[in-house]
Design a protein around this motif. Structure first.
Motif, PDB file in Angstrom:
ATOM      1  N   GLY A   1       0.928  -1.248  -0.116  1.00 44.04           N
ATOM      2  CA  GLY A   1       0.008  -0.018  -0.005  1.00 44.04           C
ATOM      3  C   GLY A   1       0.902   1.256   0.048  1.00 44.04           C
ATOM      4  N   LYS A   2       0.282   2.552   0.188  1.00 42.65           N
ATOM      5  CA  LYS A   2       1.177   3.717  -0.026  1.00 42.65           C
ATOM      6  C   LYS A   2       1.901   3.691   1.166  1.00 42.65           C
ATOM      7  CE  LYS A   2      -2.561   6.203  -2.687  1.00 42.65           C
ATOM      8  NZ  LYS A   2      -3.343   7.452  -2.693  1.00 42.65           N
ATOM      9  N   ASP A   3       1.550   2.982   2.507  1.00 44.01           N
ATOM     10  CA  ASP A   3       2.127   3.339   3.394  1.00 44.01           C
ATOM     11  C   ASP A   3       3.466   2.200   3.773  1.00 44.01           C
ATOM     12  OD1 ASP A   3       0.531   1.252   3.832  1.00 44.01           O
ATOM     13  OD2 ASP A   3      -0.183   1.776   5.952  1.00 44.01           O
ATOM     14  N   THR A   4       3.412   1.359   2.669  1.00 42.08           N
ATOM     15  CA  THR A   4       4.477   0.573   2.755  1.00 42.08           C
ATOM     16  C   THR A   4       6.188   0.937   2.809  1.00 42.08           C
ATOM     17  OG1 THR A   4       3.274  -1.227   1.423  1.00 42.08           O
ATOM     18  CG2 THR A   4       5.480  -1.622   1.474  1.00 42.08           C
ATOM     19  N   ALA A   5       6.619   0.629   3.675  1.00 39.41           N
ATOM     20  CA  ALA A   5       8.071   1.325   4.042  1.00 39.41           C
ATOM     21  C   ALA A   5       9.053   0.897   2.998  1.00 39.41           C
ATOM     22  CB  ALA A   5       8.454   0.892   5.518  1.00 39.41           C
ATOM     23  N   VAL A   6       9.543   2.095   2.350  1.00 37.68           N
ATOM     24  CA  VAL A   6      10.722   1.533   1.403  1.00 37.68           C
ATOM     25  C   VAL A   6      11.690   2.929   1.496  1.00 37.68           C
ATOM     26  CG1 VAL A   6       9.433   2.792  -0.509  1.00 37.68           C
ATOM     27  CG2 VAL A   6      11.362   1.090  -0.996  1.00 37.68           C
ATOM     28  N   SER A   7      13.067   2.645   1.163  1.00 37.18           N
ATOM     29  CA  SER A   7      13.969   3.662   1.135  1.00 37.18           C
ATOM     30  C   SER A   7      14.975   3.536  -0.077  1.00 37.18           C
ATOM     31  CB  SER A   7      14.710   3.975   2.474  1.00 37.18           C
ATOM     32  OG  SER A   7      15.663   5.179   2.310  1.00 37.18           O
ATOM     33  N   VAL A   8      15.087   4.571  -0.940  1.00 39.43           N
ATOM     34  CA  VAL A   8      16.207   4.128  -1.983  1.00 39.43           C
ATOM     35  C   VAL A   8      16.833   5.494  -2.212  1.00 39.43           C
ATOM     36  CG1 VAL A   8      16.234   3.828  -4.600  1.00 39.43           C
ATOM     37  CG2 VAL A   8      14.763   2.299  -3.084  1.00 39.43           C
ATOM     38  N   GLU A   9      18.183   5.146  -2.215  1.00 33.23           N
ATOM     39  CA  GLU A   9      18.939   6.466  -2.679  1.00 33.23           C
ATOM     40  C   GLU A   9      19.913   6.168  -3.992  1.00 33.23           C
ATOM     41  OE1 GLU A   9      21.707   7.672   0.410  1.00 33.23           O
ATOM     42  OE2 GLU A   9      20.011   7.699   1.972  1.00 33.23           O
ATOM     43  N   GLY A  10      19.864   7.251  -4.638  1.00 33.72           N
ATOM     44  CA  GLY A  10      20.617   6.998  -6.113  1.00 33.72           C
ATOM     45  C   GLY A  10      21.310   8.090  -6.530  1.00 33.72           C
ATOM     46  N   THR A  11      22.462   7.918  -7.194  1.00 29.88           N
ATOM     47  CA  THR A  11      23.081   9.240  -7.747  1.00 29.88           C
ATOM     48  C   THR A  11      23.460   8.716  -9.305  1.00 29.88           C
ATOM     49  OG1 THR A  11      25.202   8.189  -7.123  1.00 29.88           O
ATOM     50  CG2 THR A  11      24.231   9.787  -5.727  1.00 29.88           C
ATOM     51  N   GLU A  12      23.252   9.751 -10.214  1.00 31.95           N
ATOM     52  CA  GLU A  12      23.328   9.689 -11.485  1.00 31.95           C
ATOM     53  C   GLU A  12      22.550   8.384 -12.143  1.00 31.95           C
ATOM     54  OE1 GLU A  12      24.748  11.826 -13.507  1.00 31.95           O
ATOM     55  OE2 GLU A  12      25.443  13.303 -11.875  1.00 31.95           O
ATOM     56  N   ALA A  13      21.397   8.392 -11.838  1.00 32.20           N
ATOM     57  CA  ALA A  13      20.455   7.208 -12.215  1.00 32.20           C
ATOM     58  C   ALA A  13      19.332   7.878 -13.016  1.00 32.20           C
ATOM     59  CB  ALA A  13      20.126   6.408 -11.045  1.00 32.20           C
ATOM     60  N   ALA A  14      18.686   6.899 -13.849  1.00 30.20           N
ATOM     61  CA  ALA A  14      17.604   7.767 -14.587  1.00 30.20           C
ATOM     62  C   ALA A  14      16.284   7.301 -13.803  1.00 30.20           C
ATOM     63  CB  ALA A  14      17.654   6.657 -15.982  1.00 30.20           C
ATOM     64  N   VAL A  15      15.366   7.968 -14.039  1.00 29.97           N
ATOM     65  CA  VAL A  15      14.051   7.841 -13.348  1.00 29.97           C
ATOM     66  C   VAL A  15      13.466   6.432 -13.177  1.00 29.97           C
ATOM     67  CG1 VAL A  15      11.524   8.264 -13.255  1.00 29.97           C
ATOM     68  CG2 VAL A  15      13.468  10.219 -13.422  1.00 29.97           C
ATOM     69  N   GLY A  16      13.694   5.923 -14.731  1.00 28.71           N
ATOM     70  CA  GLY A  16      13.296   4.513 -14.884  1.00 28.71           C
ATOM     71  C   GLY A  16      13.981   3.472 -14.084  1.00 28.71           C
ATOM     72  N   GLN A  17      15.447   3.484 -13.750  1.00 28.45           N
ATOM     73  CA  GLN A  17      16.148   2.717 -12.978  1.00 28.45           C
ATOM     74  C   GLN A  17      15.809   3.088 -11.480  1.00 28.45           C
ATOM     75  OE1 GLN A  17      19.852   4.498 -14.311  1.00 28.45           O
ATOM     76  NE2 GLN A  17      20.291   2.437 -15.327  1.00 28.45           N
ATOM     77  N   LEU A  18      15.638   4.375 -10.965  1.00 30.66           N
ATOM     78  CA  LEU A  18      15.154   4.544  -9.649  1.00 30.66           C
ATOM     79  C   LEU A  18      13.824   3.676  -9.071  1.00 30.66           C
ATOM     80  CD1 LEU A  18      15.908   8.227  -9.592  1.00 30.66           C
ATOM     81  CD2 LEU A  18      17.334   6.278  -8.068  1.00 30.66           C
ATOM     82  N   LEU A  19      12.878   3.721 -10.090  1.00 28.67           N
ATOM     83  CA  LEU A  19      11.694   3.222 -10.271  1.00 28.67           C
ATOM     84  C   LEU A  19      11.939   1.747 -10.055  1.00 28.67           C
ATOM     85  CD1 LEU A  19       8.553   3.059  -9.735  1.00 28.67           C
ATOM     86  CD2 LEU A  19       8.473   3.292 -12.257  1.00 28.67           C
ATOM     87  N   ASP A  20      12.731   1.193 -10.741  1.00 35.98           N
ATOM     88  CA  ASP A  20      13.092  -0.369 -10.537  1.00 35.98           C
ATOM     89  C   ASP A  20      13.465  -0.761  -9.369  1.00 35.98           C
ATOM     90  OD1 ASP A  20      12.190  -1.122 -13.301  1.00 35.98           O
ATOM     91  OD2 ASP A  20      14.312  -0.776 -13.999  1.00 35.98           O
ATOM     92  N   ALA A  21      14.398   0.134  -8.701  1.00 39.11           N
ATOM     93  CA  ALA A  21      14.893  -0.292  -7.485  1.00 39.11           C
ATOM     94  C   ALA A  21      13.843  -0.109  -6.359  1.00 39.11           C
ATOM     95  CB  ALA A  21      16.144   0.849  -7.044  1.00 39.11           C
ATOM     96  N   VAL A  22      13.111   0.813  -6.344  1.00 39.90           N
ATOM     97  CA  VAL A  22      11.897   1.043  -5.370  1.00 39.90           C
ATOM     98  C   VAL A  22      10.900  -0.489  -5.541  1.00 39.90           C
ATOM     99  CG1 VAL A  22       9.690   2.131  -4.866  1.00 39.90           C
ATOM    100  CG2 VAL A  22      11.643   3.485  -5.624  1.00 39.90           C
ATOM    101  N   LEU A  23      10.449  -0.923  -6.781  1.00 40.02           N
ATOM    102  CA  LEU A  23       9.656  -2.145  -6.845  1.00 40.02           C
ATOM    103  C   LEU A  23      10.492  -3.362  -6.565  1.00 40.02           C
ATOM    104  CD1 LEU A  23       7.941  -1.021 -10.400  1.00 40.02           C
ATOM    105  CD2 LEU A  23       7.107  -0.636  -8.130  1.00 40.02           C
ATOM    106  N   HIS A  24      11.677  -3.053  -6.632  1.00 44.30           N
ATOM    107  CA  HIS A  24      12.450  -4.380  -6.199  1.00 44.30           C
ATOM    108  C   HIS A  24      12.370  -4.413  -4.726  1.00 44.30           C
ATOM    109  CE1 HIS A  24      15.546  -7.378  -5.943  1.00 44.30           C
ATOM    110  NE2 HIS A  24      16.251  -6.772  -5.204  1.00 44.30           N
TER     111      HIS A  24
END
Length: 369
Positions: free
Chosen positions: A76-99
Motif C-alpha cells: 500500500g501507500k504506507d509500505t516502508a521503502v527507502s532508496v538512494e541513488g546518484t546519476e541514475a535514470a528515473v526508470g532505474q530508480l523506479l526499478d529499485a523501489v519496486l524491487h
C-alpha cells in the motif's frame, strides 16, 4: 465485471496477442523520454506512496499504480521503502523501489501507455502491453511470443518454481517441470535464478533462465526444455534420453545438383546416305535400313550411361555426407550401436529416430530446424 473475470479477460487477450506475434509499438515518446531523465542525486521514501510521488515530480509524468492488485500482495501507500541513488535514470530508480517492496516470489514492473506510467505485477504488465498492441497496432509481424521492449523481465534470486509459474501464466503454454528428475541433478523449486532482459522471445528467456543452472554439468545432467506433443517439458538430459520419436525431413533440395550436359554427337554419315537398303524415313534421307545405325553415335550412348552412373554416385556421396554431418553434430554416441538414435534415407526423405534429448541437441546445433 469482477476482478477475477477481468484477470481472465486480460490473460486471454495476452495469449491471443502472443499467438499472432503482434509487433510492439514504441511507448509514448514524452513518457519514454521522461523515464530516461538522469537524476544527479535522489533520496526516495520513507514509504511507497511518497517515493512514487517524488519520482512523478522528477520525471514530469503521471504514475498510475494498480493499488487493487498491489493490495492483494500486501502493498500500500504506507509500505516502508527507502532508496538512494546518484546519476541514475528515473526508470532505474523506479526499478529499485519496486524491487525493494516486492514480496518474495513476486515481481513488480512498470510500463508506459498513453503517457502514463502504470505500475503492477510483472505478469500483468506483460499482458497489458500485449493486449494494447493487439488493439492498436495495424501492422502485425511474425516473431512469436516475446518479452515486450517496454517491459523488463526481471528475476532476482527468484525461486525456479516461481519463475516456471511466471512463464506458464504469461505464455499460456502447458509447461511441465519434471521436479523428480531435476532434484537428481541438484535442482529444486527453491533454486534461485537471476535474469534481466527485454525484447526477446519467451523461448530465449526460458533458455537463458535454464542455462545458468548448467554450469559445470555434463550433457546428461544438464537441464533442457523441449516441446513434446504441445507440452513444454523441463527436465534433465538423462530423463529426456529415454524414449525415441521418429521425425522425417524432406531433403530433396539438398540432393539435387546441376548435371553437366555435354550434348549429343550426331552420326552425320547416316544423314542423306542412300547406300543402304532403305532410302530413309518418309523420304527424309535419314537412313534406318541396312546396318540399322542410329542418328546418335555409340559414343553418345556410352556417355549417357556413364553420366547416369556418375549422378547416382554423386547422390550417394551427398546422402552419406549429410548423414555423417548430422551424426557428428551431436556426437556418434547418440546413435546406434552406442546410443538410441538411427538415421536413414527413403527416397528424398530423411528419417530420424532419436530421443527428445537428441532432437534438442540437433536443434541447438543448427543442423536441423
Amino acid at each position: 465485471m469482477s476482478a477475477k473475470t477481468l484477470s481472465v479477460v486480460v490473460c486471454a487477450l495476452f495469449v491471443l496477442a502472443c499467438t499472432l506475434g503482434i509487433a510492439l509499438a514504441a511507448p509514448s515518446k514524452d513518457a519514454a523520454t521522461a523515464m530516461r531523465v538522469k537524476v544527479a542525486s535522489a533520496r526516495l521514501g520513507p514509504d511507497l506512496g511518497q517515493a512514487l510521488s517524488q519520482l512523478e515530480k522528477l520525471s514530469g509524468t503521471a504514475f498510475y499504480p494498480d493499488w487493487l492488485v498491489l493490495g492483494d500482495l500486501g502493498l500500500g501507500k504506507d509500505t516502508a521503502v527507502s532508496v538512494e541513488g546518484t546519476e541514475a535514470a528515473v526508470g532505474q530508480l523506479l526499478d529499485a523501489v519496486l524491487h525493494k517492496v516486492a514480496p518474495k516470489g513476486q515481481m513488480l514492473a512498470w510500463f508506459i501507455d498513453r503517457d502514463r506510467v502504470h505500475i503492477t505485477t510483472q505478469a500483468r504488465a506483460l499482458a497489458a502491453t500485449r493486449s494494447r498492441e493487439q488493439a492498436s497496432s495495424a501492422a502485425a509481424r511474425p516473431g512469436g511470443r516475446r518479452v515486450p521492449s517496454s517491459t523488463t523481465l526481471t528475476f532476482d534470486e527468484t525461486p525456479l518454481g516461481d519463475a516456471v509459474n511466471f512463464f506458464r501464466s504469461c505464455s499460456g503454454l502447458n509447461i511441465h517441470a519434471n521436479w523428480k528428475a531435476l532434484e537428481l541433478s541438484g535442482i529444486t523449486k527453491d533454486t534461485p535464478i537471476s535474469l534481466k532482459v527485454n525484447n526477446i522471445s519467451l523461448g530465449k528467456a526460458l533458455t537463458l533462465t535454464i542455462e545458468q543452472l548448467n554450469a559445470g554439468k555434463a550433457r546428461e545432467d544438464s537441464i533442457y526444455w523441449v516441446v513434446d506433443d504441445g507440452v513444454v517439458l523441463i527436465s534433465t538430459g538423462t530423463a529426456l534420453n529415454q524414449k525415441t520419436k521418429i521425425k522425417t525431413y524432406d531433403v530433396g533440395d539438398l540432393l539435387t545438383f546441376a548435371p553437366e550436359f555435354k550434348g549429343p554427337r550426331f552420326n552425320f554419315d547416316m544423314i542423306g546416305n542412300n547406300s543402304g537398303s532403305s532410302t530413309g524415313v518418309n523420304g527424309s534421307g535419314m537412313g534406318v535400313g541396312g546396318d540399322r545405325k542410329g542418328l546418335f553415335d555409340e559414343e553418345t550412348t556410352r556417355e549417357d550411361r556413364e553420366d547416369r552412373d556418375s549422378r547416382a554416385v554423386q547422390r550417394k556421396e551427398i546422402r552419406d555426407t549429410l548423414i555423417k554431418t548430422i551424426k557428428e553434430a551431436i556426437g556418434e554416441d547418440m546413435w546406434t550401436p552406442t546410443g538410441k538414435g538411427s538415421i536413414k534415407m527413403i527416397g528424398n526423405r530423411l528419417v530420424i529416430s532419436q530421443t527428445l534429448l537428441g532432437f534438442k541437441l540437433l536443434e541447438e546445433s543448427g543442423t536441423l530446424h
